[in-house]
Design a protein around this motif. Structure first.
Motif, PDB file in Angstrom:
ATOM      1  N   VAL A   1     -21.826  -2.992   2.678  1.00  0.00           N
ATOM      2  CA  VAL A   1     -22.121  -2.598   4.057  1.00  0.00           C
ATOM      3  C   VAL A   1     -20.819  -2.529   4.844  1.00  0.00           C
ATOM      4  O   VAL A   1     -20.038  -3.484   4.864  1.00  0.00           O
ATOM      5  CB  VAL A   1     -23.092  -3.594   4.725  1.00  0.00           C
ATOM      6  N   GLY A   2     -20.563  -1.400   5.490  1.00  0.00           N
ATOM      7  CA  GLY A   2     -19.330  -1.210   6.242  1.00  0.00           C
ATOM      8  C   GLY A   2     -19.338  -1.899   7.594  1.00  0.00           C
ATOM      9  O   GLY A   2     -20.389  -2.347   8.086  1.00  0.00           O
ATOM     10  N   ASP A   3     -18.177  -1.982   8.207  1.00  0.00           N
ATOM     11  CA  ASP A   3     -18.053  -2.602   9.531  1.00  0.00           C
ATOM     12  C   ASP A   3     -18.918  -1.878  10.557  1.00  0.00           C
ATOM     13  O   ASP A   3     -19.027  -0.643  10.540  1.00  0.00           O
ATOM     14  CB  ASP A   3     -16.593  -2.550  10.001  1.00  0.00           C
ATOM     15  N   GLY A   4     -19.519  -2.645  11.442  1.00  0.00           N
ATOM     16  CA  GLY A   4     -20.305  -2.077  12.519  1.00  0.00           C
ATOM     17  C   GLY A   4     -21.714  -1.694  12.146  1.00  0.00           C
ATOM     18  O   GLY A   4     -22.458  -1.170  12.980  1.00  0.00           O
ATOM     19  N   VAL A   5     -22.097  -1.949  10.901  1.00  0.00           N
ATOM     20  CA  VAL A   5     -23.446  -1.587  10.447  1.00  0.00           C
ATOM     21  C   VAL A   5     -24.361  -2.801  10.573  1.00  0.00           C
ATOM     22  O   VAL A   5     -24.010  -3.900  10.133  1.00  0.00           O
ATOM     23  CB  VAL A   5     -23.431  -1.097   8.987  1.00  0.00           C
ATOM     24  N   SER A   6     -25.529  -2.600  11.156  1.00  0.00           N
ATOM     25  CA  SER A   6     -26.513  -3.674  11.268  1.00  0.00           C
ATOM     26  C   SER A   6     -27.873  -3.181  10.810  1.00  0.00           C
ATOM     27  O   SER A   6     -28.094  -1.969  10.674  1.00  0.00           O
ATOM     28  CB  SER A   6     -26.600  -4.176  12.720  1.00  0.00           C
TER      29      SER A   6
END
Length: 297
Positions: free
Chosen positions: A74-79
Motif C-alpha cells: 500500500v502506497g503513501d496516502g492510501v487508506s
C-alpha cells in the motif's frame, strides 16, 4: 516475477513473457499479486503503435490496464485498504505476476478473480459513452457491436436506467443479447431496415468499428447523436470519438453496486495464461466476443 512486454510496435508476435523487476506502489497506489488481467482492445491498439493520446508509452513497455488480485503493498496516502484485500481496478502492465493499480475497489461478494478482472475499463467506458451520447430514460439506444464486454455492460446499465436498447451482433449472439434485455438483430445486408422495424432510434453507439458510422447517422438523423469508441475516422463524418477515460474510481464504485444488486454480469468467454497473451490479442482483434477475455496468472 514474470511479465508480458514488447520492445517494438507490431503484431502479436512482438509480445514476450520475460523475467522483470517487481513494481512497487507509489503515493496513492496499491500493488497487487495479480490473479487475473482483463484483455481489452486498447491493449493491442497500443501494442500496434496506434495513436492513442490517452496512453503514451515508452518502449520497452508492459501490457494491460485491468486486473483483479490480492493487495500486498500500500502506497503513501492510501487508506481504506490493506494487505490481503481482494480488489479489482485499473493500473499499468497488468499482464504480470505483480502490478500497480492507481484506481481500485473491493471485489463484490461472489465474484471470482477471473470475472472481476473483466470489469474495470469496460464499465468505465460503458458509463462514459452512455453519458456522452446523452440518451435518457424512455428513449431508445442502438448499440452496434453489442455482444462484447463494453456492449454487454452498456445494455445492462442502459436497461437499468429505463432506456430501451437495440443491439446488433452476429447470428450466434442473438439469444445472448435478448438475455441482457435488448431487442436484437444481426449484421449484414438489410440491417438498417431491420433496426427500423424494431423502433425509432434516439442515439447510437459504435463499439466495433465495423464501418457503420454513416448508417448510424442515417438512423438517428443527427451525427451529434452518434458516438464511437472504435472508429478513429468517425470525426470525418461529424461523429464524436470517445477515447479518454473519465473517473475510474467512480466507475468501479458504481460497478460494485450494480454487480451486488444483480444488475450487471459480464461472462468470461475465454481465459488464457500469460504465455498465451499473443493468442488472447489475436482473438480479441478478431472480434465476435461474447462477454470478456481474461489472462489468468
Amino acid at each position: 516475477m514474470r511479465k508480458v512486454s514488447f520492445a517494438e510496435f507490431g503484431g502479436p508476435d512482438v509480445l514476450q513473457l520475460k523475467d522483470a523487476e517487481e513494481p512497487h506502489a507509489g503515493p496513492g497506489q496499491v500493488r497487487v499479486a495479480v490473479r487475473a488481467a482483463g484483455v481489452n482492445p486498447v491493449d493491442w491498439r497500443v501494442r500496434e503503435g496506434q495513436v492513442l493520446g490517452a496512453h503514451p508509452i515508452a518502449l520497452p513497455a508492459g501490457v494491460g490496464l485491468d486486473a483483479a488480485g490480492v493487495v500486498d503493498e500500500v502506497g503513501d496516502g492510501v487508506s481504506g485498504v490493506e494487505a490481503g484485500d481482494h480488489v479489482f481496478g485499473e493500473g499499468s502492465s497488468t499482464y504480470a505476476e505483480f502490478a500497480v493499480l492507481s484506481a481500485w475497489a473491493r471485489m463484490p461478494e461472489g465474484l471470482t478473480f477471473e470475472e472481476a478482472a473483466g470489469y474495470p475499463s469496460v464499465v468505465e467506458t460503458a458509463l462514459r459513452v452512455i453519458r456522452e451520447v446523452g440518451v435518457q430514460s424512455g428513449q431508445t439506444l442502438l448499440v452496434s457491436g453489442a455482444s462484447g464486454g463494453v456492449g454487454s455492460a452498456v445494455l445492462q446499465i442502459a436497461r437499468d436506467r429505463g432506456i430501451t436498447v437495440i443491439g446488433t451482433a452476429g447470428a450466434a449472439n442473438q439469444d445472448y443479447l435478448r438475455g441482457l434485455g435488448a431487442l436484437a438483430t444481426t449484421y449484414g445486408e438489410g440491417w438498417v431496415e431491420r433496426v427500423r422495424q424494431l423502433g425509432r432510434v434516439d442515439a447510437a453507439l459504435d463499439l466495433a468499428g465495423s464501418g457503420v458510422i454513416g448508417e448510424l447517422v442515417e438512423l438517428t438523423g443527427d451525427p451529434q447523436k452518434v458516438l464511437s469508441i472504435a472508429d478513429l475516422a468517425a470525426p470525418e463524418l461529424g461523429v464524436r470519438f470517445s477515447g479518454v477515460a473519465g473517473s475510474v474510481p467512480e466507475a468501479l464504485a458504481e460497478a460494485a453496486v450494480l454487480i451486488s444488486r444483480g444488475k450487471l454480469h459480464i461472462p468470461v468467454e475465454k481465459s488464457y495464461t500469460l504465455a498465451e497473451a499473443a493468442a488472447a490479442h489475436i482473438d480479441s482483434q478478431a472480434g465476435h466476443t461474447r462477454g470478456r477475455r481474461v489472462i489468468v496468472v
